[in-house]
Scaffold this motif. Structure first.
Motif, short mmCIF file in Angstrom:
data_model
loop_
_atom_site.label_atom_id
_atom_site.label_comp_id
_atom_site.label_asym_id
_atom_site.label_seq_id
_atom_site.Cartn_x
_atom_site.Cartn_y
_atom_site.Cartn_z
N ASP A 188 3.08 -5.31 8.90
CA ASP A 188 3.67 -5.15 7.58
C ASP A 188 2.64 -4.68 6.57
N GLY A 189 1.40 -5.21 6.68
CA GLY A 189 0.37 -4.83 5.73
C GLY A 189 -0.09 -3.40 5.87
N PHE A 190 -0.28 -2.96 7.11
CA PHE A 190 -0.81 -1.62 7.35
C PHE A 190 0.27 -0.53 7.48
N ILE A 191 1.44 -0.89 8.03
CA ILE A 191 2.41 0.14 8.41
C ILE A 191 3.72 0.06 7.64
N TRP A 192 4.47 -1.04 7.79
CA TRP A 192 5.86 -1.05 7.35
C TRP A 192 6.04 -1.32 5.86
N LYS A 193 5.30 -2.28 5.32
CA LYS A 193 5.45 -2.66 3.90
C LYS A 193 6.90 -3.04 3.58
N GLU A 194 7.49 -3.90 4.39
CA GLU A 194 8.90 -4.26 4.22
C GLU A 194 9.12 -5.74 3.89
N HIS A 195 8.20 -6.62 4.26
CA HIS A 195 8.43 -8.06 4.10
C HIS A 195 7.24 -8.73 3.41
N ALA A 196 6.93 -8.25 2.22
CA ALA A 196 5.80 -8.81 1.48
C ALA A 196 6.03 -10.28 1.14
N SER A 197 7.31 -10.67 0.98
CA SER A 197 7.61 -12.06 0.64
C SER A 197 7.27 -13.01 1.79
N VAL A 198 7.27 -12.49 3.01
CA VAL A 198 6.96 -13.30 4.20
C VAL A 198 5.47 -13.24 4.51
N PHE A 199 4.89 -12.05 4.35
CA PHE A 199 3.49 -11.83 4.75
C PHE A 199 2.61 -11.58 3.53
N GLY A 200 2.69 -12.50 2.59
CA GLY A 200 1.91 -12.34 1.37
C GLY A 200 0.42 -12.26 1.61
N LEU A 201 -0.07 -12.96 2.64
CA LEU A 201 -1.50 -12.93 2.96
C LEU A 201 -1.98 -11.53 3.34
N PHE A 202 -1.04 -10.69 3.79
CA PHE A 202 -1.41 -9.36 4.28
C PHE A 202 -0.98 -8.25 3.32
N SER A 203 -0.39 -8.61 2.19
CA SER A 203 0.17 -7.60 1.28
C SER A 203 -0.91 -6.73 0.64
N GLY A 204 -2.16 -7.22 0.60
CA GLY A 204 -3.23 -6.43 0.01
C GLY A 204 -3.84 -5.40 0.93
N LEU A 205 -3.42 -5.38 2.19
CA LEU A 205 -3.96 -4.41 3.13
C LEU A 205 -3.52 -3.00 2.75
N PRO A 206 -4.37 -2.01 2.93
CA PRO A 206 -4.01 -0.63 2.55
C PRO A 206 -3.00 -0.03 3.51
N SER A 207 -2.06 0.70 2.96
CA SER A 207 -1.09 1.40 3.80
C SER A 207 -1.77 2.59 4.46
N ILE A 208 -1.61 2.73 5.75
CA ILE A 208 -2.26 3.80 6.50
C ILE A 208 -1.38 5.05 6.50
N SER A 209 -1.93 6.15 6.06
CA SER A 209 -1.19 7.41 6.02
C SER A 209 -1.82 8.49 6.89
N SER A 210 -3.09 8.35 7.21
CA SER A 210 -3.79 9.34 8.02
C SER A 210 -3.23 9.35 9.44
N ASP A 211 -2.87 10.53 9.94
CA ASP A 211 -2.33 10.64 11.30
C ASP A 211 -3.34 10.18 12.34
N THR A 212 -4.60 10.48 12.11
CA THR A 212 -5.64 10.09 13.06
C THR A 212 -5.78 8.57 13.13
N ILE A 213 -5.82 7.95 11.97
CA ILE A 213 -5.98 6.49 11.94
C ILE A 213 -4.72 5.82 12.49
N LEU A 214 -3.55 6.39 12.18
CA LEU A 214 -2.31 5.84 12.73
C LEU A 214 -2.32 5.90 14.25
N ALA A 215 -2.82 7.02 14.80
CA ALA A 215 -2.86 7.17 16.26
C ALA A 215 -3.76 6.14 16.91
#
Length: 359
Positions: A303-330
């Motif tokens: 949720d922190g890195f990819i989906w960003k859908e359940h911040a209310s459940v995973f508040g500890l991970f909400s500060g993680l950066p969303s990954i957009s780079s295709d290379t890093i995603l791979a």
């Protein structure tokens, strides 16, 4: 009327625990869905609390139960190091290659691998509960055909039916759909004939032996019901996920617990402090707690890195950066999915490590 010979029923642990944790989940899940048809049949939205129970506490958690058969088990680590080290490395490398080729190829491969794993689990339970039957090859073949048809026909319906599905296995487009109604009609005939043949076989076997294998027949019936209603009858994500996850995840966790707890109680496995506590009489709380903790962390990272859908459940991970780079995603997505892919592949090894009739 002659009573069923329950004393010879091939329970894994006993009638009560098998009934609650292995045999009843598909029936309970179907009952819940049937009691709330409006919410389940066409709903594409799932309440957050319900999602946490199904996905985090059952679906993802059951994946980590493999740890107790492998990486937490020092005896197995020493016995199969090449398998336990090589499988995750192989899964990750293949996952990265597939994701580089296209994200949908990665998810598609993972989805079909998961499907195979789910089907084989039902076959495995069938074989466990048939282990004491002295039937001919033909009768065993009918049993095998029934359990495979129970799972494969709904999948064929999913692939060939022209009806739009309001659910998917992992992501949209992970299954390759063909929409060929003619082939579906042929498959339906085979489905109904297999059901009839299995019923006739069971009647004949009972007349001949005066014995009825209750857990085996409940496994077959539960498989038919959960897969048919989850995929064919109800066309909703909540219904599919409920029947799919509950029917698969809870029995798998129970099987691991029964198997490992029996080994530890018989002193067949060296006991470390953690494992001794986990497989003590009341250690099931430790067993489940560790699984849920691992599942929460994994889903939090997703949720922190990819989906960003359940911040209310995973508040500890909400500060993680969303990954957009295709290379890093791979590199990241196959790593986050590694517990699942490793679980699917290792499951084909861990239950073959010892040839024995009793679980």
């Amino acid at each position: 009327m002659e009573q069923l010979k329950t004393s010879i029923q091939p329970w894994i642990k006993n009638s009560l625990t098998d009934g609650i944790f292995i045999l009843s989940p598909p029936f309970i899940a179907l009952l819940v869905v049937a009691l709330f048809p409006v919410q389940f049949k066409n709903s594409a939205l799932m309440p957050v609390q319900y999602w946490v129970i199904l996905i985090v506490m059952i679906d993802v958690a059951h994946v980590y139960s493999t740890l107790y058969r492998t990486y937490f088990n020092t005896a197995e680590l020493k016995r199969q190091p090449h398998v336990l080290i090589g499988v995750p490395l192989f899964c990750y490398a293949v996952g990265v290659i597939l994701y580089i080729a296209g994200g949908i190829f990665f998810w598609r491969a993972l989805a079909y691998l998961a499907v195979y794993h789910f089907i084989r689990q039902q076959y495995g339970f069938l074989r466990i509960y048939s282990r004491n039957e002295d039937h001919s090859t033909l009768l065993r073949y009918i049993d095998n055909t029934a359990i495979y048809i129970a799972t494969i026909y709904p999948l064929l319906y999913w692939h060939f039916s022209s009806y739009k599905k309001n659910f998917n296995w992992f992501v949209d487009g992970d299954f390759v759909l063909f929409h060929v109604d003619g082939l579906l009609a042929i498959a339906q005939i085979g489905y109904l004939l297999t059901i009839a043949l299995f019923i006739l076989k069971e009647i004949w076997a009972y007349i001949k032996t005066r014995q009825f294998n209750l857990p085996k027949n409940l496994i077959v019936l539960g498989t038919f019901l959960s897969w048919y209603f989850g995929i064919v009858y109800y066309n909703g994500d909540m219904a599919f996920t409920t029947l799919n996850v509950v029917s698969h995840g809870i029995p798998y966790m129970a099987l691991v617990w029964f198997y490992e707890q029996k080994k530890f109680s018989n002193n067949k496995t060296p006991s470390t402090g953690f494992m001794k506590i986990t497989f003590s009489k009341y250690g099931v709380l430790s067993f489940v707690g560790v699984l849920i903790l691992f599942a929460y962390v994994e889903e939090g990272l997703w949720d922190g890195f990819i989906w960003k859908e359940h911040a209310s459940v995973f508040g500890l991970f909400s500060g993680l950066p969303s990954i957009s780079s295709d290379t890093i995603l791979a590199l990241t997505v196959p790593l986050l999915a590694l517990p699942q892919s490793t679980h699917y592949v290792l499951d084909g090894f861990i239950w073959r490590m010892r040839k024995q009739k009793q679980v």
